[in-house]
Design a protein around this motif. Sequence first.
Motif, PDB file in Angstrom:
ATOM      1  N   MET B 358       0.819  -1.205   0.000  1.00 23.36           N
ATOM      2  CA  MET B 358       0.000   0.000   0.000  1.00 23.36           C
ATOM      3  C   MET B 358       0.859   1.262   0.000  1.00 23.36           C
ATOM      4  O   MET B 358       0.444   2.300  -0.507  1.00 23.36           O
ATOM      5  N   THR B 363       3.411   0.059  -6.834  1.00 22.16           N
ATOM      6  CA  THR B 363       2.038   0.529  -6.653  1.00 22.16           C
ATOM      7  C   THR B 363       1.874   1.364  -5.383  1.00 22.16           C
ATOM      8  O   THR B 363       0.772   1.796  -5.068  1.00 22.16           O
ATOM      9  N   MET B 365       1.503   3.979  -2.446  1.00 19.66           N
ATOM     10  CA  MET B 365       0.882   5.308  -2.493  1.00 19.66           C
ATOM     11  C   MET B 365       1.826   6.414  -2.028  1.00 19.66           C
ATOM     12  O   MET B 365       1.630   7.570  -2.384  1.00 19.66           O
ATOM     13  N   GLN B 368       4.354   6.638  -5.326  1.00 20.52           N
ATOM     14  CA  GLN B 368       3.785   7.205  -6.553  1.00 20.52           C
ATOM     15  C   GLN B 368       4.081   8.696  -6.677  1.00 20.52           C
ATOM     16  O   GLN B 368       4.457   9.184  -7.733  1.00 20.52           O
TER      17      GLN B 368
END
Lengths: 223, 482
Positions: B358, B363, B365, B368
């Motif tokens: 997560m 991927t 967050m 990103q």
Amino acid sequence: MSTDLPQAPPSAAVTAITDPHPVPAGNPTGDDAQTLSEQSVLGRHASRVQRVGASLPFDDPRHLQAHHWLVDEAWLLDAQAYEDWLELITEDVHYLMPVRVTTALGAGYDTARGMAHFDEDKYSLSRRVARFLTEHAWTEDPPSRLRHHLSNVRTFATDDADHLVVESATLLFRNRGDVREGSFISAGREDLLRLVDGHWKLARRVILVDDSVMRMQNLAIFL
Amino acid sequence: MADQTTVLADVRRGMIPAHVYNDREIFELEKERVFSRAWVFVGHESEIAQPGDYVVRRVLEDSFILTRDEQGEVRAHFNMCLHRGMQVCRAEVGNASHFRCPYHGWSYRNDGRIVGLPFHKDAYGGEAGFQRKGQRLLPAPSLATYNGMIFLSMDPDAPPLEEFLGDFRFYLDYYTKQSASGIELRGPQRWRVKANWKIGAENFAGDMYHTPQTHTSVVEIGLFREPKAEKRKDGATYWAGAGGGTTYKLPDGDLDERLRYVGYPQEMVDRMKEQFTDDQLKVIGDDGFMISAASIYPNLSFVHNWPRVGESDDVLPFISIRQWQPISEDETEVLSWFAVDAEAPEEFKALSYKAYLMCFGSTGMFEQDDVENWVSLTNTAAGSMARRLLLNSRMGILEDDEPVVPPLGPDAFHGPGEARTGYSEHNQRALLNRWADDLEKPPVQAATLTVGGPGAGAQDAAGRTSPSANDAELPGGAVAQA
């Protein structure tokens, strides 16, 4: 007419998603795991409904419904209408995108052990969507231009009339800014669709990406 | 090549010529002078746990087969057939007792020794024409491990790994030795970003200042409760030996309470209390600091955070190890692994992995938004205006170079090196100062090796990095247990 066409046998690449799969040593989920969803670290809650038989004829109403569903979904993902997308997903969803690795032909596996890009449940997907809805998800401000090209759709019945297995190929083009080169992700997908209150919803998705090393700056997208 | 004296002098006073983040000449110098001598992480022993297990890893363009031989020894073979230079192993992971070149069929045991040379007698006249005995795949010039982490140096005369890491080992233990069994490493996720490799290394080394801004969104969605601006500056940054990192200030409590606050179950806390030194425990229990991000020069980073992973308010800690592998002046391959204590309960391992996915990785967050910034920075640094701009990297020091905040005394911070609270760029400067030191040093002179040349077999003049089969004559052939 199409019902008379011979059915192509499933290819090796496609069966790898759901058919019994050699379990690599060190697989953290134990010896019983067969499919990629079962082998994944966080897929224990996932539905285990599997396909039965060959793909359905293209004029079968179940195939038409599944194909329609996928096309509608692709447009939602292109538009980044992620709240609407979440509405199409069951509470027990398993959304898995393994890390692909290059292995020798006889190795019996081509995904990383105990590691994925996505290994998601409804909660983690909902956090990802919630983040895009803040004003501070910089990676999508300005937003990317996205196009999910969908093809090679085929549908399989299951033992349960309320479930269909649908396979598709997707090619995502993502472009950011004005002169930056766009980037692609090519992937095969196997979805489990479930009929909930008269609507098809996504209960399981396994995304087999065709890159080992991703060529996109991040996966702030869904496939 | 242009004289970089002015660039390095500017860097040393904390003024960074912006073009160093996208400059081909600088990148060529880095290849020649940074990555030719530094110890570079290539993998962890847990990735090749069984005899025959291998992974293929690169240092710049050089591919190495990292394998555990039948005797259990960890080895790194240069992935090039001694005959025509074909890449011997083209998979990235697997298990093999032998590697056979697909071109002409030369084959090697997983300890590197050649075993098969088709038509040896017909083609070469047997041993008289080509001495098969004693030939082996070229070993990495230097290879060593710390806490199971395998490092490789292209310099056969590299200082010992422990010496290179120096006092950073104290902090490395938090990430890689929470119990006697150490970590399991899973992954890596790999992806390429159009960003210069130094940006990630600097960011993880000490950039607490970006957290409240860049990562606002992850706080807003309830994923992470810590990175509010006022919280982050209460943490300490430290620099020790080859690396430095950031910490969070923990709420009041004793050692056990503070470790449980970030989500460690009591059984893991108990193992840490057995494993860590008194000073390592005091940094947490007495000083109240919990490690977060860190970097080891040149391009290896760590992160330890504790997000929520479900509807409950409970948090779960995770560790990621990541490498910023340089591809070019404007492209980096990120290799991001998930690490977890091997003795952790299985349920903890699964949820910690969820926390990792997560937050960080392809991927993640957090990640990103980081990458978006670094790509933009690299792109902007390419032009001529960037050559006129000296970026101010002097946060934490006054005009006369005196620190804004004095270092923490030994009673306030029990770790080695220099630590201080508050926002600063001390660590980014420390990292780039080492970089400047390396760029100034003349390149490492590497010996050339002859395969099966008349008389000498495969020996260089100094007898170093010889592909001889005899381990005793193989400095760097087998892993030195650091």
